[in-house]
Design a protein around this motif. Structure first.
Motif, PDB file in Angstrom:
ATOM      1  N   MET A  55      33.958  49.125  39.350  1.00 32.37           N
ATOM      2  CA  MET A  55      34.264  47.720  39.656  1.00 32.37           C
ATOM      3  C   MET A  55      34.273  47.520  41.168  1.00 32.37           C
ATOM      4  O   MET A  55      34.469  48.461  41.920  1.00 32.37           O
ATOM      5  N   SER A  56      34.105  46.288  41.583  1.00 31.38           N
ATOM      6  CA  SER A  56      34.284  45.964  42.995  1.00 31.38           C
ATOM      7  C   SER A  56      35.743  45.583  43.218  1.00 31.38           C
ATOM      8  O   SER A  56      36.481  45.309  42.260  1.00 31.38           O
ATOM      9  N   MET A  57      36.144  45.535  44.465  1.00 34.21           N
ATOM     10  CA  MET A  57      37.512  45.119  44.775  1.00 34.21           C
ATOM     11  C   MET A  57      37.718  43.652  44.392  1.00 34.21           C
ATOM     12  O   MET A  57      38.806  43.264  43.985  1.00 34.21           O
ATOM     13  N   ASP A  58      36.666  42.842  44.485  1.00 35.22           N
ATOM     14  CA  ASP A  58      36.765  41.440  44.075  1.00 35.22           C
ATOM     15  C   ASP A  58      37.024  41.324  42.573  1.00 35.22           C
ATOM     16  O   ASP A  58      37.798  40.471  42.131  1.00 35.22           O
ATOM     17  N   ASP A  59      36.361  42.176  41.786  1.00 33.85           N
ATOM     18  CA  ASP A  59      36.593  42.179  40.334  1.00 33.85           C
ATOM     19  C   ASP A  59      38.032  42.572  40.012  1.00 33.85           C
ATOM     20  O   ASP A  59      38.670  41.975  39.147  1.00 33.85           O
ATOM     21  N   LEU A  60      38.519  43.582  40.721  1.00 38.73           N
ATOM     22  CA  LEU A  60      39.894  44.036  40.515  1.00 38.73           C
ATOM     23  C   LEU A  60      40.888  42.947  40.915  1.00 38.73           C
ATOM     24  O   LEU A  60      41.886  42.715  40.221  1.00 38.73           O
ATOM     25  N   THR A  61      40.603  42.259  42.020  1.00 40.44           N
ATOM     26  CA  THR A  61      41.460  41.157  42.468  1.00 40.44           C
ATOM     27  C   THR A  61      41.487  40.053  41.412  1.00 40.44           C
ATOM     28  O   THR A  61      42.560  39.524  41.089  1.00 40.44           O
ATOM     29  N   ALA A  62      40.327  39.715  40.868  1.00 41.77           N
ATOM     30  CA  ALA A  62      40.251  38.666  39.838  1.00 41.77           C
ATOM     31  C   ALA A  62      41.042  39.073  38.600  1.00 41.77           C
ATOM     32  O   ALA A  62      41.751  38.244  38.009  1.00 41.77           O
ATOM     33  N   LEU A  63      40.964  40.348  38.225  1.00 40.69           N
ATOM     34  CA  LEU A  63      41.699  40.850  37.068  1.00 40.69           C
ATOM     35  C   LEU A  63      43.207  40.688  37.270  1.00 40.69           C
ATOM     36  O   LEU A  63      43.920  40.197  36.393  1.00 40.69           O
ATOM     37  N   VAL A  64      43.689  41.075  38.440  1.00 42.17           N
ATOM     38  CA  VAL A  64      45.123  40.974  38.735  1.00 42.17           C
ATOM     39  C   VAL A  64      45.550  39.514  38.831  1.00 42.17           C
ATOM     40  O   VAL A  64      46.614  39.136  38.325  1.00 42.17           O
ATOM     41  N   ARG A  65      44.739  38.691  39.459  1.00 46.49           N
ATOM     42  CA  ARG A  65      45.093  37.263  39.587  1.00 46.49           C
ATOM     43  C   ARG A  65      45.148  36.574  38.228  1.00 46.49           C
ATOM     44  O   ARG A  65      46.014  35.734  37.986  1.00 46.49           O
ATOM     45  N   ASP A  66      44.229  36.906  37.340  1.00 48.91           N
ATOM     46  CA  ASP A  66      44.261  36.337  35.982  1.00 48.91           C
ATOM     47  C   ASP A  66      45.548  36.741  35.261  1.00 48.91           C
ATOM     48  O   ASP A  66      46.191  35.912  34.617  1.00 48.91           O
ATOM     49  N   ALA A  67      45.908  38.001  35.382  1.00 47.33           N
ATOM     50  CA  ALA A  67      47.153  38.477  34.750  1.00 47.33           C
ATOM     51  C   ALA A  67      48.364  37.792  35.369  1.00 47.33           C
ATOM     52  O   ALA A  67      49.305  37.423  34.656  1.00 47.33           O
ATOM     53  N   ALA A  68      48.350  37.600  36.690  1.00 47.20           N
ATOM     54  CA  ALA A  68      49.469  36.925  37.360  1.00 47.20           C
ATOM     55  C   ALA A  68      49.579  35.479  36.906  1.00 47.20           C
ATOM     56  O   ALA A  68      50.679  34.985  36.647  1.00 47.20           O
ATOM     57  N   ASP A  69      48.431  34.785  36.792  1.00 47.48           N
ATOM     58  CA  ASP A  69      48.444  33.394  36.334  1.00 47.48           C
ATOM     59  C   ASP A  69      48.975  33.295  34.906  1.00 47.48           C
ATOM     60  O   ASP A  69      49.774  32.405  34.599  1.00 47.48           O
ATOM     61  N   THR A  70      48.546  34.210  34.046  1.00 49.44           N
ATOM     62  CA  THR A  70      49.028  34.215  32.658  1.00 49.44           C
ATOM     63  C   THR A  70      50.529  34.480  32.606  1.00 49.44           C
ATOM     64  O   THR A  70      51.256  33.806  31.888  1.00 49.44           O
ATOM     65  N   PHE A  71      50.982  35.458  33.391  1.00 45.81           N
ATOM     66  CA  PHE A  71      52.402  35.804  33.416  1.00 45.81           C
ATOM     67  C   PHE A  71      53.235  34.631  33.926  1.00 45.81           C
ATOM     68  O   PHE A  71      54.263  34.293  33.348  1.00 45.81           O
ATOM     69  N   ARG A  72      52.798  34.018  34.999  1.00 43.60           N
ATOM     70  CA  ARG A  72      53.543  32.886  35.568  1.00 43.60           C
ATOM     71  C   ARG A  72      53.511  31.681  34.660  1.00 43.60           C
ATOM     72  O   ARG A  72      54.492  30.932  34.602  1.00 43.60           O
ATOM     73  N   GLY A  73      52.414  31.487  33.940  1.00 43.25           N
ATOM     74  CA  GLY A  73      52.333  30.383  32.982  1.00 43.25           C
ATOM     75  C   GLY A  73      53.273  30.584  31.816  1.00 43.25           C
ATOM     76  O   GLY A  73      53.860  29.634  31.291  1.00 43.25           O
ATOM     77  N   ALA A  74      53.451  31.827  31.403  1.00 43.96           N
ATOM     78  CA  ALA A  74      54.347  32.138  30.290  1.00 43.96           C
ATOM     79  C   ALA A  74      55.806  31.988  30.682  1.00 43.96           C
ATOM     80  O   ALA A  74      56.653  31.733  29.839  1.00 43.96           O
ATOM     81  N   GLU A  75      56.103  32.142  31.975  1.00 40.74           N
ATOM     82  CA  GLU A  75      57.485  31.996  32.455  1.00 40.74           C
ATOM     83  C   GLU A  75      57.964  30.551  32.420  1.00 40.74           C
ATOM     84  O   GLU A  75      59.137  30.293  32.286  1.00 40.74           O
TER      85      GLU A  75
END
Length: 115
Positions: free
Chosen positions: A94-114
């Motif tokens: 993966m590229s670092m951009d792909d990894l960043t997108a993966l983490v940001r998606d998880a963060a958005d999902t987590f924050r949305g669930a809160e």
């Protein structure tokens, strides 16, 4: 003054240990304050991931639970604690951009669930 010098000569080991413990306590306090200031600065939150970063850094900068970060990055909590994200991305092709997108998606999902 003469008594202080005599006392210091007789108890140099104890005084050395005292000074060393004060220096260590000061270092930990400085580190704590430094981290608190750094991670409470909005410019240091949700940053693009860099190869030198570790999962612990992601936990702090994205304000996510450690277990979630380890799950998203598919890491073993004990074996992969200090792995650098650059190595992780390289191992997964993966590229670092792909990894960043993966983490940001998880963060958005987590924050949305809160909310």
């Amino acid at each position: 003054m003469r008594h202080a010098v005599t006392f210091a000569r007789r108890n140099w080991i104890v005084l050395g240990l005292l000074l060393a413990s004060i220096a260590i306590a000061f270092w930990f306090a400085l580190s704590l304050v430094s981290d608190a200031l750094y991670f409470n600065d909005p410019r240091n939150l949700d940053v693009d991931l860099k190869p030198w970063m570790t999962p612990r850094y992601v936990v702090h900068t994205y304000d996510l639970p450690r277990s979630l970060v380890m799950e998203v990055l598919e890491l073993d909590p004990e074996a992969d604690r200090g792995i650098r994200l650059g190595r992780l991305a390289e191992d997964r092709g993966m590229s670092m951009d792909d990894l960043t997108a993966l983490v940001r998606d998880a963060a958005d999902t987590f924050r949305g669930a809160e909310q």
